[in-house]
Design a protein around this motif. Structure first.
Motif, mmCIF file in Angstrom:
data_model
loop_
_atom_site.group_PDB
_atom_site.id
_atom_site.type_symbol
_atom_site.label_atom_id
_atom_site.label_comp_id
_atom_site.label_asym_id
_atom_site.label_seq_id
_atom_site.Cartn_x
_atom_site.Cartn_y
_atom_site.Cartn_z
ATOM 1 N N ARG A 103 73.807 -73.090 70.465
ATOM 2 C CA ARG A 103 73.509 -73.189 69.346
ATOM 3 C C ARG A 103 72.587 -72.951 68.209
ATOM 4 O O ARG A 103 72.320 -71.674 67.182
ATOM 5 C CB ARG A 103 73.082 -74.430 69.146
ATOM 6 N N GLN A 106 73.515 -68.290 67.428
ATOM 7 C CA GLN A 106 74.541 -67.989 67.151
ATOM 8 C C GLN A 106 74.221 -67.583 65.930
ATOM 9 O O GLN A 106 72.862 -67.955 65.038
ATOM 10 C CB GLN A 106 75.267 -69.740 66.189
ATOM 11 N N PRO A 108 73.727 -66.489 62.107
ATOM 12 C CA PRO A 108 73.633 -66.730 60.828
ATOM 13 C C PRO A 108 75.389 -67.025 59.870
ATOM 14 O O PRO A 108 76.053 -68.003 59.506
ATOM 15 C CB PRO A 108 72.472 -66.619 60.126
ATOM 16 N N SER A 109 76.219 -66.099 60.733
ATOM 17 C CA SER A 109 77.500 -65.742 59.991
ATOM 18 C C SER A 109 78.222 -66.317 60.914
ATOM 19 O O SER A 109 80.249 -66.601 60.444
ATOM 20 C CB SER A 109 77.662 -64.400 59.963
ATOM 21 N N GLY A 110 78.091 -67.052 61.517
ATOM 22 C CA GLY A 110 78.736 -67.519 62.511
ATOM 23 C C GLY A 110 79.511 -67.109 63.839
ATOM 24 O O GLY A 110 79.666 -67.941 64.831
ATOM 25 N N TYR A 111 79.301 -65.936 64.370
ATOM 26 C CA TYR A 111 80.222 -65.695 65.410
ATOM 27 C C TYR A 111 78.673 -65.242 66.722
ATOM 28 O O TYR A 111 77.712 -65.749 66.495
ATOM 29 C CB TYR A 111 80.306 -63.918 65.579
ATOM 30 N N PRO A 154 78.349 -79.153 62.813
ATOM 31 C CA PRO A 154 78.019 -77.421 62.184
ATOM 32 C C PRO A 154 78.076 -75.546 62.886
ATOM 33 O O PRO A 154 78.713 -75.421 61.987
ATOM 34 C CB PRO A 154 76.667 -77.652 61.334
ATOM 35 N N MET A 155 77.773 -76.124 63.447
ATOM 36 C CA MET A 155 78.249 -75.132 64.665
ATOM 37 C C MET A 155 79.542 -74.692 64.689
ATOM 38 O O MET A 155 80.229 -73.448 64.702
ATOM 39 C CB MET A 155 77.480 -74.936 66.068
ATOM 40 N N LYS A 158 80.963 -73.692 61.641
ATOM 41 C CA LYS A 158 80.128 -71.973 61.299
ATOM 42 C C LYS A 158 81.308 -70.604 61.785
ATOM 43 O O LYS A 158 81.475 -69.643 61.376
ATOM 44 C CB LYS A 158 78.979 -71.759 61.336
ATOM 45 N N ASP A 161 84.701 -70.596 60.349
ATOM 46 C CA ASP A 161 85.007 -69.852 59.043
ATOM 47 C C ASP A 161 84.123 -68.517 59.360
ATOM 48 O O ASP A 161 85.132 -67.675 58.766
ATOM 49 C CB ASP A 161 82.877 -69.993 58.395
ATOM 50 N N TRP A 162 84.037 -68.153 60.676
ATOM 51 C CA TRP A 162 83.862 -66.399 61.033
ATOM 52 C C TRP A 162 84.951 -66.176 61.276
ATOM 53 O O TRP A 162 85.671 -64.968 61.073
ATOM 54 C CB TRP A 162 82.654 -66.159 61.737
ATOM 55 N N LYS A 210 86.746 -79.120 54.469
ATOM 56 C CA LYS A 210 87.606 -78.338 55.765
ATOM 57 C C LYS A 210 89.264 -78.454 55.397
ATOM 58 O O LYS A 210 89.785 -77.637 56.150
ATOM 59 C CB LYS A 210 87.010 -78.211 57.182
#
Length: 612
Positions: A103, A106, A108-111, A154-155, A158, A161-162, A210
């Motif tokens: 976490r 990670q 910020p964009s998710g990857y 949340p992790m 994210k 979403d990526w 979601k």
């Protein structure tokens, strides 16, 4: 779909499964011993990162540049497998160490990158692949389902979403991005779409924000799997789809077939279970792309003893292997891929063939380390051949060792369920709607609720309480107190029931409650604590908090007259934590709030105000 020299880029995401027992189903016999030894090896590999930049992650391989000079590499996929294995073994603290660090790092964009140097925190394989990213979401889901704790959600969201930024018109999700070519990967692999299907379904069912987007994405992925990469003539999955050429990937790696069974079930839109028969009956001599061979029986020690298992790919011919750029990457040949062999064991158990599943595990255990730092470890492959994507390592590794634990405990990471044999991935019947939701009490910052229980064909495992469209609490009973609210404010609540497979009921009736007016300098009573400030003298006040459940620690944060924030670990006495504030005068204002531990997780309180 290629990997840098030693470790298979495996792809995926988790799960629509049940809450997990504390430590799986290991038995007090050879199976239990093998599982416990595997855990010991994973613990040693995690402890190896202590004091380094990525403390808490698990060293992926038992490999060295030279004497006392380890290769300090951690692969993202391996961290997901290790975290799930720790959860299955009841090692919550070790699982949290992995998930906390992932976490923290990670993007910020998710990857996450495919791998990192854990000693300095730099990227090692500078590629961003959907598969490993989705596996981390799968690990977060396993934790959430086991401990009824959404701290890593949340992790996971994210990350997903990526992944969905790589959606294609045919429903599939493409592979990600590579620094090797400074471009998006040109393929949509079958394996990482298999991974994504169940994890998208799960988070669509538990997070209302979601539901629409993830349900649509899961539907597209399922169509891609059934209609683009499933070979209905051969009854098996193909390797993937080449988006640059609009052609099927001609390669046929083993893993897409047992993973397809574990994620999609034995039957459905297609006869997924038939792919195990395809693997078993593929008997080319030698194995070729047109006439594959996966089953191999090879010597595994100097005494000439043999081990039977499954190879990564289809050929046992000894020929030069080349990457997509024409560079030779070792030689092909007969091998046993021990991680993939564990996939087959779990898939056979799901099919109901317990004898076959147990026999496969017995073969894997033949290569388990028996002493020293190798105790409990399982190699990645037996012979170290090229699998037409990269040269497979022979060192003990996290992926094979972690998957042995999953296989021995019959835990399906794609569904989050312990298998019973001969079962599909989980039921699809949602519980009935909770009834008679009502408010049973309120304060300036809390609302207490109760409702009538739901029923389900396999059993209700818990309830989710929503404040508007946001999940505010999760409980196993039929009462809940929602805290952290604002005084004199109207809130609308609903409740949904969940079953072991992650199915959610429709929402209950809605209840709107207005919180009480602010308690001013009075005490603040919540489901977790009673807190407030006591005036000690004209210049001093004592902030206090008395937790309902004993806390391991409480930190107080406060500002006097809007000044700088001060933070202190409070002092415990007779069940109450206190912190004295000095230098006050009549009319001084203290804004204060708490960070407190409750049965493992850490929580933050609302902000309160006191006037001297």
């Amino acid at each position: 779909m290629k990997k840098k020299l030693i470790l298979f880029l495996m792809t995926a995401v988790l799960i629509l499964g049940a809450s997990l027992p504390a430590a799986g189903i290991a038995r007090a016999d050879a199976v239990s011993d093998a599982s416990n030894r595997a855990l010991t090896w994973l613990q040693v590999q995690q402890d190896a990162t202590a004091g380094y930049a990525f403390d808490g992650l698990v060293d992926s391989f038992e490999d060295f540049w030279g004497p006392n000079n380890p290769k300090q590499i951690v692969y993202t996929y391996d961290q997901a497998v290790a975290a799930i294995a720790f959860i299955v073994k009841g090692e919550r603290t070790r699982a949290e160490k992995v998930l906390n660090k992932m976490r923290d790092i990670q993007d910020p964009s998710g990857y996450w990158l495919n791998s990192y140097w854990y000693n300095n925190g730099y990227g090692e394989e500078i590629r961003k692949h959907v598969g490993p990213v989705s596996w981390m979401a799968m690990a977060a889901m396993a934790y959430e389902k086991q401990y009824n704790d959404t701290r890593y959600r949340p992790m996971a969201l994210k990350a997903l979403d990526w992944c969905l930024t790589y959606s294609k018109a045919n429903g599939g999700i493409a592979g990600g991005w590579s620094a090797w070519s400074n471009s998006d990967e040109p393929w949509s692999s079958t394996e990482h779409n298999i991974d994504l299907y169940r994890v998208l379904q799960y988070y669509a069912s538990v997070d209302s924000s979601k539901t629409a987007s993830y349900t649509a994405a899961a539907t597209g992925v399922k169509s891609f799997l059934d209609n683009v990469v499933w070979d209905d003539a051969a009854k098996r999955f193909k390797g993937g789809w080449k988006n640059d050429t609009n052609l099927i990937d001609p390669k046929i790696p083993l893993d897409v077939n047992p993973w397809g069974v574990l994620a999609l079930g034995l039957n459905g839109t297609r006869n997924y279970g038939a792919s195990l028969t395809y693997v078993e009956n593929a008997a080319g001599t030698p194995g070729t792309l047109a006439n594959p061979r996966y089953k191999q029986t090879l010597t595994y020690n100097d005494a000439g003893n043999t081990l039977s298992g499954y190879d990564f790919d289809w050929t046992d011919e000894v020929l030069p292997a080349y990457d997509d750029n024409g560079n030779q990457i070792g030689n092909t040949g007969a091998d046993v891929w021990l991680e993939g062999t564990a996939f087959m064991s779990l898939a056979y158990y799901m099919q109901g063939n317990t004898t076959k599943a147990n026999a496969i595990n017995t073969e894997i255990i033949k290569k388990q380390g028996t002493s020293g730092p190798s105790l409990g470890g399982i190699p990645y492959s037996l012979k170290g051949t090229s699998n037409s994507y990269w040269v497979m390592a022979q060192q003990n590794c996290v992926s094979s060792t972690g998957w042995l634990i999953l296989s021995l405990h019959r835990f399906n990471p794609f569904t989050g369920q312990y298998l019973t044999g001969g079962s599909n991935p989980g039921d699809t019947t949602a519980p009935t709607v909770p009834g008679n939701l009502a408010s049973t009490g309120k304060t300036d910052t809390t609302v207490s609720l109760s409702w009538s229980p739901s029923t389900d064909n396999t059993g209700v495992t818990g309830y989710y309480v929503y404040r508007g469209g946001t999940q505010a609490a999760s409980v196993t009973g039929t009462t809940a107190t929602v805290s952290g609210l604002t005084a004199s404010t109207a809130y609308t609540f609903t409740v949904k029931a969940a079953d072991a497979a992650g199915n959610l009921s429709a929402a209950s009736n809605a209840v709107t409650v207005t919180t009480n007016a602010s308690g001013g300098n009075g005490n603040h009573v919540t489901a977790d604590y009673t807190a407030g400030v006591t005036k000690v003298s004209a210049s001093e006040a004592s902030i206090f908090i008395t937790p309902v459940t004993s806390a391991l620690y409480v930190d107080v944060h406060y500002k006097v007259n809007g000044g700088a924030q001060l933070n202190y670990r409070m002092t415990l006495s007779s069940g109450t934590w206190r912190q004295t504030v000095s230098g006050l005068s009549t009319g001084s204002s203290i804004e204060y709030w708490f960070t407190y531990e409750k049965s493992g997780p850490q929580y933050d309180s609302p902000h309160y105000t006191y006037v001297q």
